[in-house]
Design a protein around this motif. Structure first.
Motif, PDB file in Angstrom:
ATOM      1  N   SER A   1      -3.065   0.653  -3.714  1.00 15.31           N
ATOM      2  CA  SER A   1      -2.549  -0.691  -3.423  1.00 15.31           C
ATOM      3  C   SER A   1      -2.005  -1.378  -4.662  1.00 15.31           C
ATOM      4  O   SER A   1      -2.481  -1.164  -5.792  1.00 15.31           O
TER       5      SER A   1
ATOM      6  N   THR B   1       0.841  -1.190   0.000  1.00 15.26           N
ATOM      7  CA  THR B   1       0.000   0.000   0.000  1.00 15.26           C
ATOM      8  C   THR B   1       0.876   1.239   0.000  1.00 15.26           C
ATOM      9  O   THR B   1       1.757   1.399   0.855  1.00 15.26           O
TER      10      THR B   1
ATOM     11  N   PRO C   1      -6.138  -2.026   3.103  1.00 15.52           N
ATOM     12  CA  PRO C   1      -5.059  -1.187   3.642  1.00 15.52           C
ATOM     13  C   PRO C   1      -5.580  -0.291   4.742  1.00 15.52           C
ATOM     14  O   PRO C   1      -6.748   0.064   4.776  1.00 15.52           O
TER      15      PRO C   1
END
Length: 997
Positions: free
Chosen positions: A953, A912, A987
């Motif tokens: 991501s 991320t 994330p």
């Protein structure tokens, strides 16, 4: 004192507190509090307040490598501050000195103000000077020193808008270290932030003030802004939309005293009130700053005059014989002998009469060559007994912007005449003699006048600050042609002196007058350039005044700098009546030895506001030493300058070369005593002298590791290395022993003067990691000592070195560490003259990889980079990384990343990115391993603001496992703040530090 400061603070009204935040704090008569100002310049003597003892420039003091000498100079300077204050209340006790910015690049215009390119040497000297300035009383301070300029400031080019990109290792190992040493030594009252930005954030709102600087000491440090810098935050830097926001941010960051709008405090106080009304600050922010200022004033004895041990310092403590002797000692210790093939010391071979003053003398002059009447002249011997002193620095003592006025002075020519007698000294200044014929008719003429410059009167302030005079008649285009002395300082920058020795200058009315003793002023009005007149084919020249940028015209009243471009300028034919090199050759041929005095004027081609663009010696000066040497092989080059020059040809050709910074009031006497062997030279170079401009990376590249800059990392061969300096004696180094006691190392060795004369030696101790896992210095200074050694007497030198001095900043874990492994301590006479080496091994657990799977990765903590710069993650704190040029990819390398999952099926299944993009469009972030295995790429769309970060991501096709090297490439304008690694899933949100402000 803190309790007393709190008590006094509580007695002040809010308006009275706000008023104290300005540099010029008014009196509070109802409480018996006097007016106070922060800021008295005291870099190498009391500056700007009139005549005072003038010591060598700071870079010259750096060349002494002598902390004890600097402590004594600091004591003398602060005593003169007190003595001058006793008769002039404008003299302040909060002194802005020393400058501890590292001399990373010799082209920096303010090179003269720093001590060294090395942080350990700089810290040692700065700590000593501040101890002298502070005094040794346990409670009260003689003066309160403020260090300049926090932080990573080493360029004048666009200094208020350029950002120094400083990676964490450079920040902690290099720039912080120069400040931390003197702060921890306990004699520092505060710091001054620099004009520049660091990693995209102005120094006046630097989080390092709070998070680092103020943690190094329990003392309440005062932070004084640089002049005008608070306004820059909203003006030139446009970092904040309003001045109220800027003032509030600076106050919250830790700025206590605002130096802005000169003595007019109303602007700053209005901004503080506005910030308070808008809720940008509260009263506690104001109180914190005022408390620090009051605590400093209590320490200075302002509120305890009957207890202050320095309160009785009066005029009898000013310009004392001891201060004069100290100025001479400092100038002597600052002289560096760069090369000597046996010509020096001169001694009897040059007609030395054992220092006996012969009576008479020539005094300062401005002619071409001073001829000696034949060998039968009274007191004169043959040509072999004469010394020719030639060049633009032969008969001057130079001041700089931070000098006081001379109470007394000694030029090289004057000192030689005093030693040898007028009949044995031949002089030529090396200037070209020219006459200017006007195309409109007549010759440039300088009216005769009996007036002399008032700038040097006893009661005046520094002549460098004097306004141009308008009470003298202008230069005209009629009458007898004036023979002008033209000095070319390099890059086409000229000064022109009239026959009476005064420089042509331009006053506010634009007219040229022969009115200045020397170039000077914030904007120098004594420099010109000759440029080919349009359409003349080079036969005629236009004269441009560099201070105003205007071209010289001819009017009925006289010559005036008035034309906006060359098309409206007067056209001059330049008639050279004598070349400077011809006069020098004639003088050299009539002497037994020649001393060529070259160097710079501290107000020309390199000074505050102006960097140099070359380290080459000015062409005119290069011609002078060549002419002298061609006429007389016994030629010595003496470079008196604020910075290094590339003088490789001179080194190859001449038998002797010396350097000294401008040596203050005793410069000439000190040089003469060294040249004739009264003093064996022991100055050492405080910075590398490079062979050419090609050795230097871009001026604005502050990553000394990546750019391989300074002696620590430079991979080439310098002209003269850091720490270099020769002697009239020789020294034998023996028996280096290194012992460890816990977290300290003791290194001891024996040094013997094997020569015939007493002499100082500077023993230098360096440390080196033998097989480092990260780039480390070739060697790094960890200790040094200058000591006088008698011939034939062995002396033992002992140094205590903390084990941590062998270590480095570990970017992977955000801490200082000393890796286990093999190291060397090396003792020598310079960084390139190592005489003894002792090995040692540091035991301990092996370095651990980056725990990126659990802790993530701060983007700014890369191991190496290409094409990247550090930028501000938010306006308040934190760093991010961006391409230096949005059209060129930036590449980042992170070594030893532990992705987990070694031998299992887990690993970093999701990566991320915390990224921001202000510009419309899309940037791309690519991720790969060192072997080229791609991990994926992410597109970063516009986030609306450089401080608005979004999570993007990447899911690698094959999750990285184990310890790997991660490569990140940024394509297009994007800011990357952080990377998180996990086995998968959603994330997490950005940390608060990543948010906007």
């Amino acid at each position: 004192m803190r309790k007393r400061a709190d008590d006094l603070l509580n007695r002040l009204s809010l308006d009275e507190r706000i008023a104290m935040l300005h540099q010029f704090a008014p009196a509070v008569e109802r409480l018996g509090i006097g007016a106070f100002r922060t800021g008295q310049e005291a870099l190498h003597g009391v500056a700007w307040m009139g005549p005072a003892t003038v010591f060598p420039q700071a870079v010259g003091l750096g060349a002494t490598w002598n902390p004890e000498l600097l402590r004594r100079i600091g004591e003398a300077v602060s005593t003169e501050v007190r003595a001058m204050r006793s008769r002039d209340p404008r003299v302040g006790l909060n002194v802005w000195a020393p400058t501890v910015n590292l001399l990373r690049d010799p082209r920096w215009g303010r090179n003269e103000e720093g001590y060294a390119e090395d942080p350990a040497l700089t810290a040692s000297l700065a700590a000593a000077y501040t101890r002298g300035l502070r005094g040794d009383h346990p409670v009260y301070w003689r003066t309160a020193p403020v260090l300049k300029h926090w932080l990573a400031h080493n360029n004048e080019t666009d200094r208020d808008t350029t950002s120094s990109s400083v990676p964490p290792r450079v920040l902690h190992e290099y720039d912080f270290a120069a400040f931390r040493g003197p702060v921890e030594a306990g004699a520092v009252a505060g710091v001054m932030p620099a004009y520049n930005l660091v990693n995209g954030r102005p120094n006046h709102v630097s989080p390092y003030l709070r998070e680092d600087l103020r943690r190094w000491t329990e003392r309440q440090l005062v932070v004084c802004s640089d002049a005008g810098a608070p306004s820059n935050l909203a003006d030139s830097e446009r970092y904040f939309d309003t001045h109220e926001e800027a003032t509030a941010a600076a106050l919250r960051a830790g700025v206590d005293s605002f130096t802005d709008h000169d003595q007019d405090s109303s602007v700053i106080t209005a901004r503080v009130r506005g910030a308070l009304e808008r809720g940008l600050i509260d009263v506690a922010d104001i109180d914190t700053a005022v408390r620090r200022l009051l605590t400093m004033r209590f320490a200075l004895g302002e509120f305890d005059p009957e207890l202050d041990p320095y309160a009785g310092t009066g005029p009898e403590s000013f310009d004392t014989p001891a201060h004069r002797q100290l100025a001479r000692e400092a100038a002597e210790q600052a002289v560096v002998l760069l090369k000597n093939d046996g010509l020096l010391p001169l001694g009897a071979a040059a007609g030395d009469r054992d220092g006996a003053a012969p009576g008479g003398g020539t005094g300062p002059g401005s002619g071409g060559a001073t001829a000696v009447p034949g060998d039968t002249a009274a007191g004169a011997g043959g040509a072999a007994d004469r010394v020719a002193v030639v060049g633009p620095l032969a008969d001057v003592c130079k001041l700089d912007w931070y000098s006081g006025s001379f109470l007394r002075r000694s030029t090289l020519r004057e000192a030689l005449v005093e030693r040898l007698g007028a009949g044995r000294v031949v002089y030529a200044d090396g200037d070209d003699r020219v006459r200017l014929r006007c195309a409109s008719g007549g010759w440039v003429s300088v009216p005769e006048t009996a007036e002399v410059s008032a700038a040097a009167d006893e009661g005046s302030l520094n002549p460098a600050h004097a306004e141009g005079r308008t009470d003298l008649p202008p230069v005209t285009a009629g009458g007898d042609p004036a023979e002008l002395a033209l000095t070319d300082w390099g890059g086409g920058v000229l000064t022109l002196r009239a026959p009476d020795g005064r420089c042509l200058s331009v006053a506010a009315d634009g007219f040229l007058r022969a009115s200045a003793d020397r170039p000077g002023g914030w904007v120098v009005q004594e420099t010109f350039a000759l440029e080919p007149a349009p359409g003349s084919g080079g036969a005629e020249q236009a004269l441009r005044h560099l201070g105003t940028g205007r071209y010289v015209t001819v009017t009925a009243e006289g010559l005036r700098a008035a034309a906006e471009d060359a098309s409206g300028a007067e056209r001059f034919a330049v008639e050279v009546t004598e070349r400077g090199e011809d006069a020098v050759a004639r003088a050299a041929a009539g002497a037994g030895t020649v001393i060529v005095a070259a160097g710079n004027d501290p107000f020309v081609n390199g000074r505050e506001t102006e960097d140099r663009d070359t380290v080459a010696l000015p062409g005119q000066q290069d011609r002078l030493w060549r002419a002298a040497h061609a006429a007389n092989p016994r030629t010595v080059l003496v470079v008196s300058s604020s910075y290094p020059y590339a003088v490789g040809d001179a080194h190859a050709a001449l038998p002797a070369v010396l350097w000294t910074a401008h040596g203050g009031q005793a410069a000439g006497t000190a040089l003469t005593r060294v040249l004739f062997g009264d003093v064996s030279p022991a100055g050492r170079l405080p910075q590398t002298w490079y062979a050419s401009d090609a050795d230097l990376p871009d001026l604005l590249d502050y990553d000394i590791i990546g750019s391989r800059r300074t002696y620590l990392y430079f991979d080439g061969t310098p002209l003269y290395p850091f720490g270099h300096g020769l002697s009239y004696s020789h020294f034998r180094y023996e028996d280096l022993v290194v012992e460890r006691d816990g977290e300290e190392l003791t290194a001891s060795l024996t040094v013997t003067n094997t020569g015939a004369v007493p002499a100082d030696e500077v023993v230098q101790l360096y440390a080196r990691a033998v097989e480092p896992r990260v780039p480390r210095p070739h060697r790094q200074l960890v200790a040094h000592e200058r000591r006088r050694l008698e011939p034939g007497v062995p002396e033992r030198f002992a140094f205590t070195v903390p084990l941590a001095a062998l270590g480095h900043w570990d970017v992977a874990h955000g801490r200082h560490t000393t890796d286990p492994g093999r190291y060397e301590l090396q003792a020598g006479a310079s960084s390139a003259d190592i005489r003894l080496t002792a090995a040692l091994t540091v035991d301990g657990p092996p370095p651990q990889p980056r725990p990126v799977l659990g802790s993530g990765l701060e983007a700014a903590c890369f191991d190496s980079s290409a094409g990247a710069v550090l930028v501000d993650r938010s306006r308040v704190r934190g760093d991010a990384v961006a391409p230096a040029d949005g059209t060129v990819p930036a590449r980042l390398v992170y070594r030893d990343c532990d992705f987990g999952g070694a031998g299992t099926g887990t690993g970093a299944g999701r990566i991320t990115l915390h990224a921001a993009r202000e510009e419309p469009g899309t940037a791309v972030v690519e991720l790969a391993l060192a072997d080229g295995t791609p991990l994926g790429e992410a597109e970063v769309e516009c986030t609306g603001s450089r401080y608005s970060y979004r999570l993007v991501s990447v899911t690698p096709a094959d999750a990285p496992r184990g310890v790997q090297e991660l490569h990140v490439t940024l394509r297009g304008p994007v800011r990357l703040a952080r990377l998180d690694f996990g086995p998968g899933g959603e994330p997490r949100e950005p940390s608060p530090a990543a948010g906007g402000s």
